[in-house]
Enzyme design. Structure first.
Site, PDB file in Angstrom:
ATOM      1  N   ALA A 121       0.845  -1.197   0.000  1.00 23.47           N
ATOM      2  CA  ALA A 121       0.000   0.000   0.000  1.00 23.47           C
ATOM      3  C   ALA A 121       0.880   1.246   0.000  1.00 23.47           C
ATOM      4  O   ALA A 121       2.036   1.223   0.427  1.00 23.47           O
ATOM      5  CB  ALA A 121      -0.909  -0.006   1.225  1.00 23.47           C
ATOM      6  N   MET A 122       0.309   2.366  -0.474  1.00 20.92           N
ATOM      7  CA  MET A 122       1.108   3.584  -0.646  1.00 20.92           C
ATOM      8  C   MET A 122       1.591   4.163   0.689  1.00 20.92           C
ATOM      9  O   MET A 122       2.524   4.957   0.707  1.00 20.92           O
ATOM     10  CB  MET A 122       0.322   4.631  -1.423  1.00 20.92           C
ATOM     11  N   ARG A 123       0.987   3.770   1.793  1.00 22.49           N
ATOM     12  CA  ARG A 123       1.454   4.283   3.091  1.00 22.49           C
ATOM     13  C   ARG A 123       2.747   3.589   3.522  1.00 22.49           C
ATOM     14  O   ARG A 123       3.395   4.025   4.469  1.00 22.49           O
ATOM     15  CB  ARG A 123       0.368   4.088   4.150  1.00 22.49           C
ATOM     16  N   TYR A 124       3.098   2.474   2.854  1.00 19.78           N
ATOM     17  CA  TYR A 124       4.309   1.740   3.215  1.00 19.78           C
ATOM     18  C   TYR A 124       5.479   2.019   2.271  1.00 19.78           C
ATOM     19  O   TYR A 124       6.636   1.826   2.650  1.00 19.78           O
ATOM     20  CB  TYR A 124       4.043   0.231   3.215  1.00 19.78           C
ATOM     21  N   THR A 125       5.210   2.414   1.046  1.00 23.13           N
ATOM     22  CA  THR A 125       6.295   2.604   0.078  1.00 23.13           C
ATOM     23  C   THR A 125       6.768   4.055   0.046  1.00 23.13           C
ATOM     24  O   THR A 125       6.031   4.970   0.407  1.00 23.13           O
ATOM     25  CB  THR A 125       5.839   2.203  -1.337  1.00 23.13           C
TER      26      THR A 125
END
Length: 746
Positions: A121-125
């Site tokens: 998810a974009m919150r991790y990358t």
């Protein structure tokens, strides 16, 4: 109130309203969502992501930031659509196995070649722009492009990015609009730039000459492109078509190592496809499959072989035909041109139009720089006047409340010059500053002259572009990843099963009933047939071979022999296996190796030589092999041997012609060449071929007459009928007027 409402109501039919609304939607999807622009090669969402990241300071030299930050900025400022779609577009530009030259560098899980959508998810990358993205952004603030309002009119965004290279070809793209779709494959940067330089030097070159520099796409995989040069040239000329890629492999003592897969092929799916064939025993030469992929070897699939005597080439050709180890890719080079219209373009059109767009971009840049330098020179002239009259200038400033109009009038300065003079700092009033101003004036004058020469000379501008492209190729260029195969063997689904290779005789009846019996010592005339039916043809082969049939309309069909019914009964009708046209019967059949030569003829007097492979097809409706004339039929196919030398043709007008077999042309399909002259003396009627056969050089001919007589024609007898192809032939004696069949005498 009712009258007021009526005044603002527009009446339209539902058809007109729907048509207008759908047209607006279509144009929006085509121009503002799905198709890339030829200038920067980007779709709007991609362009907005790149621009938003540059505005956030996420350049290649910056630190990584959370991808959610970028997505939020893109959605909030420029692209009011779904966050998942925006993030997926961002993911695609960061995947080195999806983009040939990624525009984004990422940290974290950005997916894998085996499963591109397995990203986190974009919150991790975390992400930032790649160095390659600099080529699209370096000239952005230099007057190179138009700026348009964003969706709510509060901000400005670039209409296009001033790309220094044709990114549309380097990274390619795919997209589906309304009535339009695009599939542009990626290419190698060095090759494209070499092609551009050649095109600049040779504006009238042909696309064939251009393809010497750009021979084929270059996808982000080390698999092979197996499409021929001629087919690739046809794709580049038309702008559409398809090409194929094939996995590469190495061989060991008892294994095959697959080390590169076609673009977007999944290793796990391929392993599953091979495993299914092992379970169903369609393949017996592979004993085990191992996925040995790791960080050092992203693709490494090991196939353990049953023994070291396995025909590896044949096995791999089968796997290429039956799995994703070989894939086809569509090319459909639809894009938005400089004129703003979507269009299908050839390779030449894309490069030519991009070069014209690049020249205009550079003219915008140089005009912008020229204006800035002219303004700067103008201000420097005013400042020099001020320094030369510094005492008077100070006196005016000290004695007047509004010194600006006085300065303008006294020293004949413009308003901009006066403003610049009044903004001079006290520390700058040294004598040294006067020298700096004069030095800056000289530099500005030189730059203005150089830029003016570029703007006024197309030749100088072309040279500038060539130098710029060459420098980019040196900095960002790399070697080709997708190799181009020079010699390719077509993939074939082999019958790699446990079927035995025992001798088999296949028997075909007049009415199209088929059956096969074990052994080659079968007498088909002694077999039982249905009432009104009888023997037509017999072919001998092995149980693991394929038999091909030819119907009277000239279409061929094929099926594995082991799928045919046994000879214990009357067999089965071929109409149950194939779908010939109504009223069409079968003329004959043959069994041979794929490269064996076959003589195909029609009773209209035409024929050609082809290979057995050309008769094979999986289509139940068959495929057209020989084009027969109206009211004519195809004759039984004849298998040729290496020793076949003569062709013997007999017509219904009792004429025989013997001529060398090398006078017959070879072809894959068609009507063929004329074998014998079929016009009678009075030229009012056509005669037809009744029988045809082939002989070795010194082989007699055995003739079966309808009166059950057998006549042997010796080599000496046959010399009387020797002539050239398409001759009238020679009249046969009365005893040979009613022929039932012709056979080589053994």
């Amino acid at each position: 109130m009712q009258q007021l409402a009526t005044d603002f109501t527009e009446e339209k039919s539902i058809i007109e309203f729907a048509e207008h609304a759908y047209l607006n939607y279509s144009m929006y999807v085509i121009l503002d969502r799905a198709l890339p622009h030829i200038g920067d090669g980007l779709k709007p969402v991609q362009r907005r992501i790149i621009y938003a990241m540059s505005e956030l300071g996420l350049k290649s030299t910056a630190k990584f930031k959370k991808s959610a930050r970028t997505v939020g900025d893109v959605l909030g400022k420029f692209h009011p659509h779904g966050d998942s779609a925006c993030y997926e577009a961002m993911i695609l530009m960061a995947q080195p196995f999806s983009y040939r030259y990624p525009l984004i560098s990422g940290q974290g899980n950005w997916g894998s070649q085996d499963d591109p959508k397995s990203f986190a998810a974009m919150r991790y990358t975390e992400s930032k722009l790649s160095t390659y993205a600099n080529i699209l952004l370096e000239e952005l603030q230099q007057g190179t492009t138009d700026w348009i309002a964003n969706f709510d009119g509060t901000l400005q965004e670039p209409k296009l990015l001033p790309a220094k290279i044709p990114n549309i070809l380097l990274n390619g793209t795919t997209g589906i609009a309304v009535g339009f779709s695009t599939d542009i494959p990626p290419h190698n940067l060095k090759e494209v730039i070499n092609g551009l330089v050649f095109l600049l030097d040779n504006p009238k070159c042909t696309i064939k000459e251009l393809c010497k520099y750009i021979p084929a796409p270059d996808l982000p995989t080390k698999a092979q492109i197996i499409t021929s040069k001629q087919d690739m040239l046809a794709i580049y000329i038309s702008g559409k078509g398809s090409f194929r890629m094939r996995a590469t492999y190495t061989t060991g003592k008892d294994s095959i190592i697959i080390n590169a897969l076609p673009y977007q092929a999944s290793g796990s799916k391929i392993i599953e496809q091979i495993a299914k064939q092992l379970q169903s025993k369609k393949i017996i030469d592979i004993t085990d499959i191992c996925d040995e992929s790791d960080h050092q070897n992203p693709i490494r699939i090991s196939l353990k072989l049953r023994s070291n005597k396995v025909d590896i080439t044949a096995l791999m050709l089968h796997l290429f035909a039956s799995t994703d180890l070989e894939k086809s890719y569509r090319v459909n080079m639809n894009l938005i041109g400089v004129d703003g219209n979507p269009q299908l373009k050839s390779l030449m059109s894309i490069l030519t139009e991009w070069l014209s767009w690049r020249k205009q971009t550079l003219k915008n840049k140089f005009s912008y720089q020229l204006n800035k330098l002219t303004e700067k020179l103008h201000l420097l002239e005013g400042m020099l006047i001020a320094y030369l009259n510094i005492d008077k200038l100070i006196d005016i400033i000290r004695n007047y409340d509004e010194p600006k109009p006085i300065i303008i009038k006294k020293f004949k300065l413009s308003e901009q010059q006066a403003e610049a003079v009044l903004n001079i700092k006290l520390r700058s009033l040294a004598k040294l500053e006067e020298e700096k101003i004069k030095s800056q004036q000289q530099e500005c004058s030189k730059e203005i002259k150089a830029i003016s020469l570029l703007l006024n000379s197309d030749r100088r501008l072309t040279t500038y572009i060539k130098k710029e492209l060459t420098a980019i190729a040196k900095e960002y260029g790399d070697s080709r990843q997708s190799t181009i195969a020079t010699k390719v063997t077509a993939a074939t689904s082999l019958n790699i099963t446990t079927t035995s290779d025992e001798a088999i005789s296949v028997v075909l009846s007049d009415r199209g009933w088929i059956r096969c019996a074990k052994g080659h010592d079968i007498d088909p005339l002694k077999m039982s047939y249905k009432s009104g039916d009888g023997f037509l043809a017999m072919a001998q082969g092995k149980n693991n071979q394929t038999v091909a049939f030819l119907d009277t309309s000239g279409r061929s069909y094929s099926t594995p022999i082991h799928l045919l019914p046994s000879a214990r009964g009357n067999g089965e009708p071929l109409s149950g296996k194939f779908k010939p046209e109504s009223g069409v019967g079968f003329s004959g059949m043959c069994i041979a190796d794929n490269q064996s030569r076959i003589l195909i003829t029609s009773n209209a007097g035409y024929g050609f030589i082809t290979t057995f492979e050309n008769m094979l097809t999986k289509n139940k409706a068959g495929k057209t092999l020989i084009n027969v004339l109206e009211n004519a039929v195809a004759l039984p196919p004849i298998v040729l041997s290496d020793a076949s030398y003569w062709v013997v043709v007999v017509t219904t007008s009792a004429r025989m012609l013997v001529f060398p077999i090398n006078e017959i042309a070879e072809s894959n399909k068609g009507r063929g060449c004329k074998l014998i002259h079929t016009i009678t003396k009075d030229k009012s009627k056509l005669c037809l071929i009744s029988y045809a056969t082939v002989l070795e050089k010194n082989q007699p001919l055995l003739v079966h007459t309808q009166t059950n007589k057998k006549v042997k024609l010796s080599v000496k007898d046959l010399q009387h009928y020797v002539g050239s192809r398409n001759a009238l032939g020679f009249k046969t004696p009365r005893s040979l007027h009613k022929i039932r069949s012709l056979h080589p005498f053994v």
